[in-house]
Design a protein around this motif. Structure first.
Motif, PDB file in Angstrom:
ATOM      1  N   VAL A   1      50.261  16.383 -36.687  1.00 38.36           N
ATOM      2  CA  VAL A   1      50.569  16.117 -35.276  1.00 38.36           C
ATOM      3  C   VAL A   1      51.867  16.801 -34.839  1.00 38.36           C
ATOM      4  O   VAL A   1      52.111  16.975 -33.649  1.00 38.36           O
ATOM      5  N   LEU A   2      52.709  17.193 -35.812  1.00 34.28           N
ATOM      6  CA  LEU A   2      53.985  17.831 -35.495  1.00 34.28           C
ATOM      7  C   LEU A   2      53.901  19.331 -35.801  1.00 34.28           C
ATOM      8  O   LEU A   2      53.982  19.731 -36.962  1.00 34.28           O
ATOM      9  N   PRO A   3      53.742  20.181 -34.798  1.00 38.88           N
ATOM     10  CA  PRO A   3      53.633  21.622 -35.054  1.00 38.88           C
ATOM     11  C   PRO A   3      54.929  22.254 -35.541  1.00 38.88           C
ATOM     12  O   PRO A   3      54.908  23.262 -36.249  1.00 38.88           O
ATOM     13  N   GLN A   4      56.075  21.668 -35.165  1.00 40.01           N
ATOM     14  CA  GLN A   4      57.366  22.223 -35.566  1.00 40.01           C
ATOM     15  C   GLN A   4      57.862  21.504 -36.814  1.00 40.01           C
ATOM     16  O   GLN A   4      58.378  20.397 -36.739  1.00 40.01           O
ATOM     17  N   LYS A   5      57.676  22.165 -37.964  1.00 41.15           N
ATOM     18  CA  LYS A   5      58.109  21.569 -39.230  1.00 41.15           C
ATOM     19  C   LYS A   5      59.112  22.485 -39.921  1.00 41.15           C
ATOM     20  O   LYS A   5      58.993  23.711 -39.844  1.00 41.15           O
ATOM     21  N   PRO A   6      60.098  21.917 -40.597  1.00 39.41           N
ATOM     22  CA  PRO A   6      61.125  22.740 -41.251  1.00 39.41           C
ATOM     23  C   PRO A   6      60.574  23.452 -42.485  1.00 39.41           C
ATOM     24  O   PRO A   6      59.612  22.998 -43.106  1.00 39.41           O
ATOM     25  N   GLN A   7      61.206  24.550 -42.841  1.00 40.71           N
ATOM     26  CA  GLN A   7      60.781  25.304 -44.027  1.00 40.71           C
ATOM     27  C   GLN A   7      60.873  24.437 -45.282  1.00 40.71           C
ATOM     28  O   GLN A   7      60.060  24.571 -46.198  1.00 40.71           O
ATOM     29  N   ALA A   8      61.859  23.538 -45.316  1.00 45.94           N
ATOM     30  CA  ALA A   8      62.009  22.663 -46.484  1.00 45.94           C
ATOM     31  C   ALA A   8      60.759  21.823 -46.710  1.00 45.94           C
ATOM     32  O   ALA A   8      60.401  21.523 -47.856  1.00 45.94           O
ATOM     33  N   TRP A   9      60.092  21.442 -45.631  1.00 44.67           N
ATOM     34  CA  TRP A   9      58.865  20.647 -45.759  1.00 44.67           C
ATOM     35  C   TRP A   9      57.743  21.484 -46.353  1.00 44.67           C
ATOM     36  O   TRP A   9      57.032  21.037 -47.255  1.00 44.67           O
ATOM     37  N   TYR A  10      57.595  22.707 -45.871  1.00 44.21           N
ATOM     38  CA  TYR A  10      56.555  23.589 -46.409  1.00 44.21           C
ATOM     39  C   TYR A  10      56.804  23.891 -47.879  1.00 44.21           C
ATOM     40  O   TYR A  10      55.875  23.919 -48.696  1.00 44.21           O
ATOM     41  N   THR A  11      58.060  24.094 -48.230  1.00 45.35           N
ATOM     42  CA  THR A  11      58.411  24.363 -49.630  1.00 45.35           C
ATOM     43  C   THR A  11      58.067  23.164 -50.505  1.00 45.35           C
ATOM     44  O   THR A  11      57.541  23.312 -51.612  1.00 45.35           O
TER      45      THR A  11
END
Length: 224
Positions: free
Chosen positions: A198-208
């Protein structure tokens, strides 16, 4: 005490619930008032308040993922101390959740929850309610059966500004097998991708973090 479900933003108790959230949680943890309209209409999202003499004294939100066989406690709020709000919400939530699972013909393997790490969130006031103190909440959730998933956790801000929010642990309460020592890493990564879609803007730390989970087979459960 009444266990009242909120299914629309115009519910007479919704504003009181949202104001209670604003008093208890830091701003990045609270979805803006108007943005609640759509989620409240989602039958998979269960939002309830504890009402005593017309006053909202607590609230909880949770959801069940039938295909994964797991649930998520989005939040639990105790608005007043020493009147039994916590046990009331926990008992009513589990009773309602089991009905949802039975109606779907599914299973319930366990339940996720984000829990504040008290050593990283000591400065938060949590509305001045002693029962919401992170040390107290952690002990309560430990007694319920929650354990910490063994990885460094970060989640996207609910302001949808791409900021990373630290200071919490992702925990899991095994239900089908209370003694299990770990969970499949794929379950954790799939759940997180679904939950935060639901949140399109996610930090790179989350993807990592998520990619790190995809490189593992199991995630251990540790005492909290």
């Amino acid at each position: 005490m009444q266990y009242h479900q909120i299914t629309e933003i115009n519910d007479k108790h919704f504003r009181a619930m949202h104001e209670l959230m604003g008093r208890v949680f830091p701003p990045e943890e609270v979805l803006e008032y108007d943005l609640w309209a759509e989620p409240l209409q989602d039958p998979g999202i269960r939002v309830f308040v504890a009402v005593l003499d017309g006053e909202v004294v607590g609230a909880t939100e949770y959801r069940y993922y039938e295909d994964l066989g797991v649930a998520m406690t989005d939040f639990t709020i105790i608005g007043r101390d020493a009147i039994g709000v916590g046990p009331f919400l926990a008992g009513q939530r589990m009773e309602d959740l089991r009905k949802v699972v039975a109606a779907s013909g599914g299973t319930l393997q366990g339940m996720f929850a984000e829990i504040y790490n008290p050593y990283l969130s000591e400065k938060l006031e949590f509305g001045g309610v002693k029962a919401m103190n992170p040390f107290v909440r952690r002990e309560v959730l430990a007694h319920l059966g929650y354990r910490k998933l063994d990885f460094d956790y970060v989640h996207p801000s609910w302001h949808n500004d791409g900021e990373a929010v630290h200071g919490l642990d992702l925990c899991f309460m095994p239900i089908a097998d209370a003694k299990q020592a770990d969970v499949p890493a794929e379950l954790v990564s799939t759940f997180l991708e679904r939950y935060y879609a639901v949140l399109p803007q996610k930090p790179q730390a989350w993807y990592t973090m998520v990619e790190g989970l995809k490189g593992r087979e199991r995630v251990g459960l540790k005492a909290i």
